[in-house]
Design a protein around this motif. Structure first.
Motif, PDB file in Angstrom:
ATOM      1  N   ARG A   1    -221.934 -46.165  -4.425  1.00 36.72           N
ATOM      2  CA  ARG A   1    -220.822 -46.613  -3.589  1.00 36.72           C
ATOM      3  C   ARG A   1    -220.172 -45.425  -2.885  1.00 36.72           C
ATOM      4  N   PHE A   2    -220.011 -45.563  -1.607  1.00 33.62           N
ATOM      5  CA  PHE A   2    -219.360 -44.522  -0.818  1.00 33.62           C
ATOM      6  C   PHE A   2    -217.962 -44.245  -1.356  1.00 33.62           C
ATOM      7  N   THR A   3    -217.256 -45.291  -1.761  1.00 35.87           N
ATOM      8  CA  THR A   3    -215.871 -45.148  -2.209  1.00 35.87           C
ATOM      9  C   THR A   3    -215.756 -44.592  -3.624  1.00 35.87           C
ATOM     10  N   ASP A   4    -216.885 -44.334  -4.295  1.00 32.77           N
ATOM     11  CA  ASP A   4    -216.839 -43.670  -5.594  1.00 32.77           C
ATOM     12  C   ASP A   4    -216.721 -42.158  -5.435  1.00 32.77           C
ATOM     13  N   GLN A   5    -216.906 -41.662  -4.216  1.00 31.28           N
ATOM     14  CA  GLN A   5    -216.735 -40.240  -3.956  1.00 31.28           C
ATOM     15  C   GLN A   5    -215.244 -39.910  -3.921  1.00 31.28           C
ATOM     16  N   ALA A   6    -214.850 -38.855  -4.583  1.00 31.77           N
ATOM     17  CA  ALA A   6    -213.431 -38.530  -4.713  1.00 31.77           C
ATOM     18  C   ALA A   6    -212.762 -38.293  -3.367  1.00 31.77           C
TER      19      ALA A   6
ATOM     20  N   PHE B   1    -213.583 -52.033   5.954  1.00 32.40           N
ATOM     21  CA  PHE B   1    -214.896 -52.671   5.921  1.00 32.40           C
ATOM     22  C   PHE B   1    -216.016 -51.642   5.954  1.00 32.40           C
ATOM     23  N   VAL B   2    -215.917 -50.659   6.833  1.00 27.31           N
ATOM     24  CA  VAL B   2    -216.957 -49.631   6.934  1.00 27.31           C
ATOM     25  C   VAL B   2    -217.146 -48.925   5.594  1.00 27.31           C
ATOM     26  N   ASN B   3    -216.082 -48.785   4.838  1.00 25.92           N
ATOM     27  CA  ASN B   3    -216.171 -48.155   3.518  1.00 25.92           C
ATOM     28  C   ASN B   3    -217.087 -48.910   2.560  1.00 25.92           C
ATOM     29  N   THR B   4    -217.356 -50.179   2.819  1.00 29.28           N
ATOM     30  CA  THR B   4    -218.162 -50.976   1.888  1.00 29.28           C
ATOM     31  C   THR B   4    -219.660 -50.780   2.073  1.00 29.28           C
ATOM     32  N   TYR B   5    -220.085 -50.122   3.154  1.00 30.57           N
ATOM     33  CA  TYR B   5    -221.510 -49.805   3.309  1.00 30.57           C
ATOM     34  C   TYR B   5    -221.911 -48.815   2.218  1.00 30.57           C
ATOM     35  N   LEU B   6    -222.984 -49.094   1.518  1.00 29.31           N
ATOM     36  CA  LEU B   6    -223.434 -48.249   0.420  1.00 29.31           C
ATOM     37  C   LEU B   6    -224.129 -46.992   0.932  1.00 29.31           C
TER      38      LEU B   6
ATOM     39  N   THR C   1    -209.722 -54.490  -2.471  1.00 27.99           N
ATOM     40  CA  THR C   1    -209.424 -54.550  -1.045  1.00 27.99           C
ATOM     41  C   THR C   1    -209.629 -55.933  -0.458  1.00 27.99           C
ATOM     42  N   PHE C   2    -210.660 -56.648  -0.932  1.00 31.98           N
ATOM     43  CA  PHE C   2    -211.019 -57.907  -0.299  1.00 31.98           C
ATOM     44  C   PHE C   2    -210.940 -59.137  -1.211  1.00 31.98           C
ATOM     45  N   TYR C   3    -211.374 -59.010  -2.456  1.00 27.01           N
ATOM     46  CA  TYR C   3    -211.509 -60.211  -3.297  1.00 27.01           C
ATOM     47  C   TYR C   3    -210.932 -59.973  -4.694  1.00 27.01           C
ATOM     48  N   PRO C   4    -209.618 -59.783  -4.808  1.00 25.29           N
ATOM     49  CA  PRO C   4    -209.020 -59.428  -6.096  1.00 25.29           C
ATOM     50  C   PRO C   4    -209.172 -60.487  -7.179  1.00 25.29           C
ATOM     51  N   ASP C   5    -209.421 -61.733  -6.781  1.00 22.12           N
ATOM     52  CA  ASP C   5    -209.548 -62.800  -7.779  1.00 22.12           C
ATOM     53  C   ASP C   5    -210.986 -63.031  -8.230  1.00 22.12           C
ATOM     54  N   LEU C   6    -211.921 -62.254  -7.705  1.00 22.15           N
ATOM     55  CA  LEU C   6    -213.336 -62.450  -8.027  1.00 22.15           C
ATOM     56  C   LEU C   6    -213.790 -61.384  -9.018  1.00 22.15           C
ATOM     57  N   THR C   7    -214.385 -61.804 -10.119  1.00 25.38           N
ATOM     58  CA  THR C   7    -214.817 -60.863 -11.155  1.00 25.38           C
ATOM     59  C   THR C   7    -216.330 -60.778 -11.293  1.00 25.38           C
ATOM     60  N   SER C   8    -217.064 -61.670 -10.668  1.00 31.80           N
ATOM     61  CA  SER C   8    -218.523 -61.662 -10.768  1.00 31.80           C
ATOM     62  C   SER C   8    -219.121 -60.492  -9.994  1.00 31.80           C
ATOM     63  N   VAL C   9    -219.895 -59.660 -10.682  1.00 29.62           N
ATOM     64  CA  VAL C   9    -220.548 -58.523 -10.022  1.00 29.62           C
ATOM     65  C   VAL C   9    -221.473 -59.012  -8.924  1.00 29.62           C
TER      66      VAL C   9
ATOM     67  N   GLN D   1    -218.786 -37.112   9.002  1.00 29.98           N
ATOM     68  CA  GLN D   1    -219.106 -36.942   7.583  1.00 29.98           C
ATOM     69  C   GLN D   1    -219.409 -38.269   6.902  1.00 29.98           C
ATOM     70  N   GLU D   2    -218.665 -39.295   7.259  1.00 31.46           N
ATOM     71  CA  GLU D   2    -218.817 -40.560   6.548  1.00 31.46           C
ATOM     72  C   GLU D   2    -220.107 -41.299   6.903  1.00 31.46           C
ATOM     73  N   LEU D   3    -220.761 -40.931   7.994  1.00 30.58           N
ATOM     74  CA  LEU D   3    -221.988 -41.616   8.381  1.00 30.58           C
ATOM     75  C   LEU D   3    -223.236 -41.030   7.725  1.00 30.58           C
ATOM     76  N   VAL D   4    -223.116 -39.884   7.092  1.00 32.86           N
ATOM     77  CA  VAL D   4    -224.274 -39.221   6.505  1.00 32.86           C
ATOM     78  C   VAL D   4    -224.728 -39.942   5.241  1.00 32.86           C
ATOM     79  N   GLY D   5    -226.023 -40.278   5.186  1.00 34.49           N
ATOM     80  CA  GLY D   5    -226.613 -40.846   3.974  1.00 34.49           C
ATOM     81  C   GLY D   5    -226.216 -42.275   3.679  1.00 34.49           C
ATOM     82  N   ARG D   6    -225.832 -43.029   4.707  1.00 31.66           N
ATOM     83  CA  ARG D   6    -225.360 -44.395   4.489  1.00 31.66           C
ATOM     84  C   ARG D   6    -226.437 -45.423   4.856  1.00 31.66           C
TER      85      ARG D   6
END
Length: 341
Positions: A44-49, A33-38, A173-181, A58-63
């Motif tokens: 997106r935080f999770t777009d970082q390699a 869940f914490v990963n979903t904070y932009l 992770t949360f809503y695999p059946d949902l396609t609406s942005v 480290q993960e709290l910086v710039g969120r």
């Protein structure tokens, strides 16, 4: 607004609930869940390699600012002193809740003096945004976005720009059946803005995502190494040491220690059999990872969570006494599917 009043004996229990394990349930957000904070720029935080290997500091910086308004962050003060999560004491994952609490021990034991909102304008905006998107096939107009989700994000220091592509991490992770942005972003915003306000369980049932209550693991913060004192918030003071089974912390370490039940190399190896003692499941910490990749902390609650195949939990059972009361009055109430009287 539920108004606190010491004179009239109306005091809150938030501090007690979050900071005293003998009263609260050690409510702890999970890392998924914490990963979903932009990030504040809207990315997106999770777009970082390397997002999965970032330490807590480290993960709290710039969120999104709401992250550190909801959990003990890098410079959180309790009784005027920098304080980190009470991992293994009053917190399970390293993300220690502070929302609607006060910053001092004097407020524990049911002595919170802050008032608590019953309904917030943010909830009204989120309800409106979701209703509009559902009515329009999953799309939210630019004007409605600006009025609702955009406004909430701007207030939290996040770019209000409306996304145009699916967040694959959030979706998988949360809503695999949902396609609406737009609906994915509304659900992200609802989870973050209304965190720990009593909406999540009903929201998951309303969206027919009850299986998440079983499948989503209790994952916590990432540690670069085990048996090594770690500085959680980056202030130069070592706070916690995660120990392999049977190990001891280095001599002189005065922080918190958490002993693992078992260490797995990858998630596919995790089995509840590892948490049994004399055939009985026991609540335990475990870790997944290696010396090369670092380790993710996990909590096993001591029991296997259940979501019935017939989906009966989407509706509460009607109390048997109510059914009998109606029957005595000449009416028949039929029990909800899957439940017995």
């Amino acid at each position: 607004m539920l108004c606190a009043s010491g004179a009239n004996g109306y005091l809150g229990t938030t501090n007690w609930w979050f900071n005293v394990a003998t009263y609260g349930r050690m409510w702890s957000p999970v890392r998924s869940f914490v990963n979903t904070y932009l990030n504040t720029d809207g990315s997106r935080f999770t777009d970082q390699a390397d997002y999965a290997r970032k330490s807590f500091s480290q993960e709290l910086v710039g969120r999104d600012k709401r992250l550190e308004q909801s959990i003990r962050g890098l410079n959180y003060l309790y009784d005027g002193e920098v304080t980190v999560a009470q991992l293994g004491i009053a917190n399970l994952t390293g993300y220690h809740m502070i929302k609607f609490s006060q910053d001092g021990q004097q407020y524990e034991n049911g002595k919170n003096t802050n008032s608590i909102p019953i309904i917030r304008y943010a909830e009204v905006l989120l309800n409106y945004a979701e209703a509009q998107a559902e009515l329009k096939g999953g799309s939210l107009s630019a004007s409605d976005w600006e009025l609702t989700i955009g406004a909430l994000r701007e207030r939290a220091g996040v770019s209000p720009t409306q996304p145009t592509s699916v967040d694959t991490y959030l979706q998988k992770t949360f809503y695999p059946d949902l396609t609406s942005v737009d609906l994915l972003e509304i659900r992200r915003e609802r989870a973050i803005e209304l965190l720990c306000e009593g909406f999540r369980f009903d929201d998951l049932r309303r969206w027919k995502c009850g299986e998440l209550l079983v499948t989503l693991p209790w994952n916590g913060i990432h540690f670069p190494a085990l048996n090594t004192p770690h500085d959680l918030n980056g202030d130069g003071v070592t706070d916690v040491c995660i120990l392999t089974p049977g190990s001891n912390a280095p001599s002189g370490f005065a922080g918190t220690t958490v002993e693992l039940k078992v260490v797995f190399e990858n998630e596919s190896e995790v089995s509840t059999e590892a948490f049994k003692e004399d055939g009985t499941l026991k609540a335990s910490y475990y870790a997944v990872g290696s010396d090369q990749t670092g380790y993710d902390l996990y909590w096993f609650p001591g029991e296997e969570r259940i979501w019935y195949d017939d989906d009966r939990q989407y509706l509460y059972p009607i109390p048997a006494q109510e059914i009998r009361n109606y029957l005595a009055a000449g009416y028949t109430l039929t029990q909800n599917p899957g439940w017995t009287n």
